[in-house]
Design an enzyme around this catalytic site. Structure first.
Site, PDB file in Angstrom:
ATOM      1  N   ASP A 291       0.839  -1.215   0.000  1.00 48.70           N
ATOM      2  CA  ASP A 291       0.000   0.000   0.000  1.00 48.70           C
ATOM      3  C   ASP A 291       0.860   1.246   0.000  1.00 48.70           C
ATOM      4  O   ASP A 291       1.261   1.708   1.050  1.00 48.70           O
ATOM      5  CB  ASP A 291      -0.907  -0.022   1.231  1.00 48.70           C
ATOM      6  CG  ASP A 291      -1.870   1.137   1.265  1.00 48.70           C
ATOM      7  OD1 ASP A 291      -1.969   1.869   0.272  1.00 48.70           O
ATOM      8  OD2 ASP A 291      -2.532   1.314   2.307  1.00 48.70           O
ATOM      9  N   GLU A 323      -1.837  10.700  -0.222  1.00 47.20           N
ATOM     10  CA  GLU A 323      -3.091   9.947  -0.277  1.00 47.20           C
ATOM     11  C   GLU A 323      -3.523   9.560   1.121  1.00 47.20           C
ATOM     12  O   GLU A 323      -4.681   9.673   1.497  1.00 47.20           O
ATOM     13  CB  GLU A 323      -2.922   8.688  -1.147  1.00 47.20           C
ATOM     14  CG  GLU A 323      -4.225   7.984  -1.500  1.00 47.20           C
ATOM     15  CD  GLU A 323      -4.649   6.872  -0.553  1.00 47.20           C
ATOM     16  OE1 GLU A 323      -5.713   6.307  -0.752  1.00 47.20           O
ATOM     17  OE2 GLU A 323      -3.922   6.572   0.418  1.00 47.20           O
ATOM     18  N   GLU A 324      -2.553   9.116   1.922  1.00 47.81           N
ATOM     19  CA  GLU A 324      -2.880   8.605   3.262  1.00 47.81           C
ATOM     20  C   GLU A 324      -3.287   9.722   4.221  1.00 47.81           C
ATOM     21  O   GLU A 324      -3.863   9.447   5.268  1.00 47.81           O
ATOM     22  CB  GLU A 324      -1.694   7.816   3.829  1.00 47.81           C
ATOM     23  CG  GLU A 324      -1.297   6.598   2.991  1.00 47.81           C
ATOM     24  CD  GLU A 324      -2.312   5.461   3.014  1.00 47.81           C
ATOM     25  OE1 GLU A 324      -3.411   5.647   3.558  1.00 47.81           O
ATOM     26  OE2 GLU A 324      -2.004   4.394   2.461  1.00 47.81           O
TER      27      GLU A 324
HETATM   28 ZN   LIG Z   1      -3.515   3.040   2.749  1.00 44.99          ZN
END
Ligand SMILES: [Zn+2]
Ligand SMILES: *[C@@H]1O[C@H](CO)[C@@H](O)[C@H](O)[C@H]1NC(C)=O
Ligand SMILES: *[C@@H]1O[C@H](CO)[C@@H](O)[C@H](O)[C@H]1NC(C)=O
Length: 505
Positions: A291, A323-324
């Site tokens: 991820d 994104e996180e």
């Molecule tokens: Zn993630």
């Protein structure tokens, strides 16, 4: 991939008259483009995908994540870390090494990053450490990053008004009920009132973790606490007793700059682009090799192999940062597109987590009814791919958990696939894909163990071939794929759950 809801509880622009070649080159008689390369085919680009190359890149990425060790005590590629900067450099230099096949753009934007290294809350004379205590995200540290002491003082009402903070809050640890206003507002009001720390206790079931959001100089070190853990102390305070408390948070909150990398083929019709993306960052807790190292590296490998061929339509790759932290990079990218530039993107394909160890072949159920027209044609392309490879697949909600969200909210058809995050594999799914029922698709999701060992190479290779198929298909032709229509959608500007970091109120 952002955490699921359950876990987190916590003018009409028409693509200018599309020009398709009168005769589409076929796979059996490869046409040669002006640059002397054969036109890309799905079969050829898929055949170029090899798990060995992917694995080599993953091993390299893990080495880059380790560059964060001195600052984080473990490998990570979270934005602002050395591991993430090195990831950006690796993506950039890999594409740059491909010569003039691509034009690369760095898109820099501002982000706030925070990291809590250590915390401890003790309540009552006996030094009781309540189990549910957590430090809020983006909390400042306690003074001098050391322990502070004070009586616990119950704040009136929900602590959303300065008058809720009586004069005895000065020098205290403010004890505030959740509700009515944001955690950030409560923390700032407590700070203004002279508290040395704040504890926000839940007004509902369970523990309370969230974020203070946008940093403020008034914020004080702030904890979340369950109602169950709070009740004995609330009673003592209401009975007029004194409750001693000790608070300690070692953390940083910083404004940083981070970067999206975008690479576009110089060949192909620049008015009609197929775009695909993956996120270059990980969470702070681990190296993020699945991820979304897996998606980022697949894009790098496909971009590298594509240079053997010519394309009819432009292909644009995006590696998003942040994104996180709440889909920051993709949100920023789409927000910066002019209406004209927006109209050149025929579709966006999201590739986030392609190699989950206990994988399922998950296709986002993106329908044309709920999304820009074309999303469903893309979904069906993925379904066809799995079916023609004799693989099972499942349809999963297309609900905004990853970087596709900004695209579909701005009228761009979107979709994607994933191999699974923290969802639990069912018995039926174990029959369909093998693996273990009752366990997460990725048991190392958002953890330290998301290393090279966490990758399912067979799943990764198959999904990378799917990515190659999707790129080759649209790089050759948009024949039969819906034209772009309106750019602005009704939900434009409406924040959805996964934008922005975490629970704020
Ligand atoms: Zn993630
Ligand atoms: C873009 O970013 C890369 C990677 O960090 C860097 O090497 C390069 O110099 C940057 N280019 C520009 C024009 O800023
Ligand atoms: C697909 O799922 C069925 C069960 O629903 C199973 O019998 C079959 O073996 C699966 N196919 C593959 C290729 O795993």
């Amino acid at each position: 991939m952002r955490p699921s809801l359950v876990l987190a509880f916590a003018s009409q622009v028409v693509a200018a008259g599309i020009q398709l070649p009168l005769v589409l080159p076929s796979a059996s008689s490869p046409a040669v483009s002006s640059v002397g390369k054969p036109i890309v085919t799905s079969d050829a680009l898929q055949a170029d995908i090899d798990a060995k190359n992917l694995l080599e890149r993953a091993n390299h990425l893990y080495e880059l994540a380790k560059l964060s060790n001195p600052d984080y005590s473990h490998p990570t590629r979270v934005i602002g870390s050395k591991g993430h900067v090195a990831t950006i450099d690796y993506i950039y230099s890999t594409i740059a090494s491909l010569g003039d096949y691509y034009t690369i753009t760095n898109q820099t934007f501002n982000a706030v990053v925070g990291n809590v290294f250590e915390f401890r809350l003790e309540l009552g004379g006996g030094g009781n450490v309540p189990k549910s205590a957590s430090a809020m995200s983006l909390t400042p540290p306690t003074k001098n990053k050391g322990p502070v002491f004070g009586p616990l003082v119950l704040v009136d009402n929900d602590g959303c008004d300065q008058t809720d903070y009586a004069s005895n809050v000065v020098g205290s640890i403010a004890f505030i009920r959740r509700g009515t206003c944001t955690f950030g507002q409560k923390s700032a009001l407590a700070g203004k009132a002279g508290a040395v720390a704040a504890v926000i206790y839940n007004n509902g079931q369970g523990s309370l973790s969230g974020t203070l959001g946008e940093p403020s100089p008034d914020h004080v070190a702030t904890f979340g606490l369950s109602r169950e853990d709070s009740e004995p102390y609330i009673e003592e305070l209401r009975a007029g007793k004194t409750v001693a408390a000790k608070a300690y948070i070692d953390s940083i909150v910083e404004n940083i700059k981070t970067v999206n990398i975008v690479a576009q083929t110089n060949g192909g019709d620049a008015e009609n682009c197929v775009m695909l993306g993956a996120h270059s960052d990980s969470v702070a807790e681990g190296p993020g090799i699945n991820d979304d190292g897996s998606g980022s590296l697949t894009l790098l490998e496909v971009a590298t192999q594509l240079t053997k061929y010519s394309v009819n339509n432009c292909v644009r790759f995006g590696w998003w940062a942040g994104e996180e932290e709440g889909l920051l990079g993709s949100d920023y990218y789409v927000a910066m597109l002019s209406t004209e530039e927006n109209g050149k993107i025929r579709l966006f394909m999201d590739y986030d987590m392609l190699a989950s160890p206990n994988y399922a072949n998950q296709v986002y159920d993106a329908t044309n009814e709920a999304n820009p027209t074309g999303s469903q044609e893309l979904r069906d392309l993925y379904i066809d791919f799995y079916q023609s490879n004799d693989q099972n697949y499942t349809l999963i909600p297309f609900d905004g958990r990853s970087d596709y969200d900004a695209f579909i909210k701005h009228g761009i058809p979107g979709g994607g696939i994933a191999a699974g995050a923290e969802g639990v594999k069912t018995k039926e799914e174990a029959e369909m894909f093998g693996g273990k029922a009752g366990e997460w698709f990725d048991p190392c999701y958002h953890q330290l163990c998301d290393t090279v060992d966490n990758l399912n190479l067979a799943a990764w290779e198959l999904n990378s071939k799917l990515v190659a198929h999707s790129v080759a298909t649209f790089a050759r032709s948009f024949d039969g794929f819906p034209e772009r229509c309106t750019v602005e959608s009704e939900s434009h500007g409406v924040a959805s759950y996964w934008h922005g970091p975490k629970l704020v109120m």
